[in-house]
Write a protein that holds these residues in place. Structure first.
Motif, short mmCIF file in Angstrom:
data_model
loop_
_atom_site.label_atom_id
_atom_site.label_comp_id
_atom_site.label_asym_id
_atom_site.label_seq_id
_atom_site.Cartn_x
_atom_site.Cartn_y
_atom_site.Cartn_z
N PHE A 203 0.83 -1.20 0.00
CA PHE A 203 0.00 0.00 0.00
C PHE A 203 0.87 1.27 0.00
O PHE A 203 0.59 2.24 -0.70
CB PHE A 203 -0.94 -0.01 1.20
N GLU A 204 1.91 1.25 0.81
CA GLU A 204 2.80 2.41 0.85
C GLU A 204 3.51 2.62 -0.48
O GLU A 204 3.65 3.75 -0.96
CB GLU A 204 3.83 2.22 1.97
N VAL A 205 3.95 1.52 -1.07
CA VAL A 205 4.61 1.62 -2.37
C VAL A 205 3.63 2.13 -3.43
O VAL A 205 3.99 2.93 -4.31
CB VAL A 205 5.19 0.25 -2.78
N LEU A 206 2.38 1.67 -3.34
CA LEU A 206 1.37 2.12 -4.30
C LEU A 206 1.13 3.62 -4.21
O LEU A 206 1.02 4.32 -5.23
CB LEU A 206 0.07 1.35 -4.06
N LEU A 207 1.08 4.14 -2.99
CA LEU A 207 0.87 5.59 -2.83
C LEU A 207 2.07 6.37 -3.37
O LEU A 207 1.90 7.43 -4.00
CB LEU A 207 0.65 5.91 -1.35
N ASP A 213 3.98 8.40 -10.81
CA ASP A 213 3.62 8.09 -12.21
C ASP A 213 2.17 7.68 -12.41
O ASP A 213 1.58 8.02 -13.43
CB ASP A 213 4.55 6.97 -12.72
N LEU A 214 1.56 6.97 -11.49
CA LEU A 214 0.26 6.36 -11.73
C LEU A 214 -0.85 7.41 -11.79
O LEU A 214 -0.70 8.53 -11.33
CB LEU A 214 -0.07 5.36 -10.62
N LYS A 215 -1.98 6.98 -12.42
CA LYS A 215 -3.18 7.79 -12.45
C LYS A 215 -4.17 7.26 -11.41
O LYS A 215 -4.03 6.14 -10.90
CB LYS A 215 -3.81 7.76 -13.85
N LEU A 216 -5.20 8.08 -11.13
CA LEU A 216 -6.14 7.74 -10.06
C LEU A 216 -6.86 6.44 -10.34
O LEU A 216 -7.05 5.61 -9.45
CB LEU A 216 -7.14 8.88 -9.87
N GLY A 217 -7.27 6.21 -11.59
CA GLY A 217 -7.97 4.97 -11.92
C GLY A 217 -7.11 3.75 -11.68
O GLY A 217 -7.59 2.72 -11.18
N GLN A 218 -5.82 3.84 -12.00
CA GLN A 218 -4.92 2.72 -11.76
C GLN A 218 -4.72 2.47 -10.27
O GLN A 218 -4.67 1.32 -9.81
CB GLN A 218 -3.57 3.00 -12.43
N VAL A 219 -4.62 3.56 -9.49
CA VAL A 219 -4.45 3.41 -8.04
C VAL A 219 -5.67 2.72 -7.43
O VAL A 219 -5.53 1.83 -6.56
CB VAL A 219 -4.23 4.79 -7.40
#
Length: 250
Positions: A203-207, A213-219
């Motif tokens: 979860f921390e890595v995802l944030l 780089d990521l977009k909200l939909g991917q998150v």
């Protein structure tokens, strides 16, 4: 070549010299040009492959090409009605003559291009304005305004929030050290606390990845997958710890 108009009847034109003055037509005038193309040696009529009359305005540089039909015997006739001018006729202005040129093309004989006379026509009427003409005028240039480049916060502020993110992990490690878990329980398939910790770390890595780089939909997609894993591993871990404590009391 014979030319017939309102002011000149049956005038024979020469191919070597233009008539003077120029032929003038009024708004109701009609011009008729007749000629015959003959073989110079035999005197027999021949039919060129292409025959045109070129109307050229030397002042404006515009021109109009009018094809002329020639019979098999070499006879041709062209008629110009000023009240119904052909579309190939260029726009005319007051007292500016059009130079009329005869053009003959053939694959058997040498081509011929000769200026035959000058023609003065009434000035062309102005083009009527189209209702949507204003929409096609040159519009002012669009000035694009871009958002200024985002400024990074001061380093002390960034360091403070970094500590706030790391603090829960420090607390978790401290509390975990007080529990003193044994390695056998840490990697036990019934509890799987290690997988739960990996999920929290993911979860921390995802944030962090979302910030980079990521977009909200991917998150949201990746977070939903990790959430499902977190629910099952956390529930299994808590149930196993509870069962182990009950066995210890017995």
């Amino acid at each position: 070549m014979v030319l017939e108009s309102n002011f000149a009847l049956d005038r024979v034109l020469s191919l070597t010299q233009k008539p003077s003055p120029a032929i003038t037509l009024n708004t109701t005038g009609t011009l008729k040009v007749t000629f015959q193309v003959v073989d110079k040696d035999s005197g027999n009529g021949v039919q060129p492959h292409q025959t045109f009359l070129r109307f050229y305005d030397a002042k404006s540089g515009e021109e109009g090409i009018q094809p002329v039909r020639v019979t098999a015997g070499g006879k041709a006739k062209f008629e110009l009605n000023v009240s119904k001018p052909p579309l190939s006729l260029p726009p005319t202005s007051l007292n500016d003559p059009l130079s009329v040129t005869l053009i003959l093309g053939s694959t058997i004989y040498s081509p011929l291009k000769v200026d035959i006379f000058d023609l003065v026509l009434p000035p062309s009427l102005p083009v009527p304005a189209h209702p949507d003409e204003a929409s096609f005028h040159v519009l002012p240039e669009i000035q694009h305004t871009f958002r200024p480049e985002q400024k990074l916060p001061p380093r002390p502020v960034s360091a403070l929030f970094s500590l706030m993110v790391i603090a829960p992990w420090v607390v978790l490690v401290g509390l975990w050290s007080q529990v003193s878990p044994r390695p056998t329980h840490l990697f036990s398939p019934s509890i799987l606390p290690f997988i739960q910790l990996l999920t929290l770390g993911a979860f921390e890595v995802l944030l962090f990845w979302y910030w980079v780089d990521l977009k909200l939909g991917q998150v949201l997609t990746y977070g939903a997958i990790l959430g499902v894993v977190m629910i099952f591993t956390g529930r299994n871990a808590l149930a196993s710890i509870g069962a182990r404590r009950l066995q210890g009391k017995k």
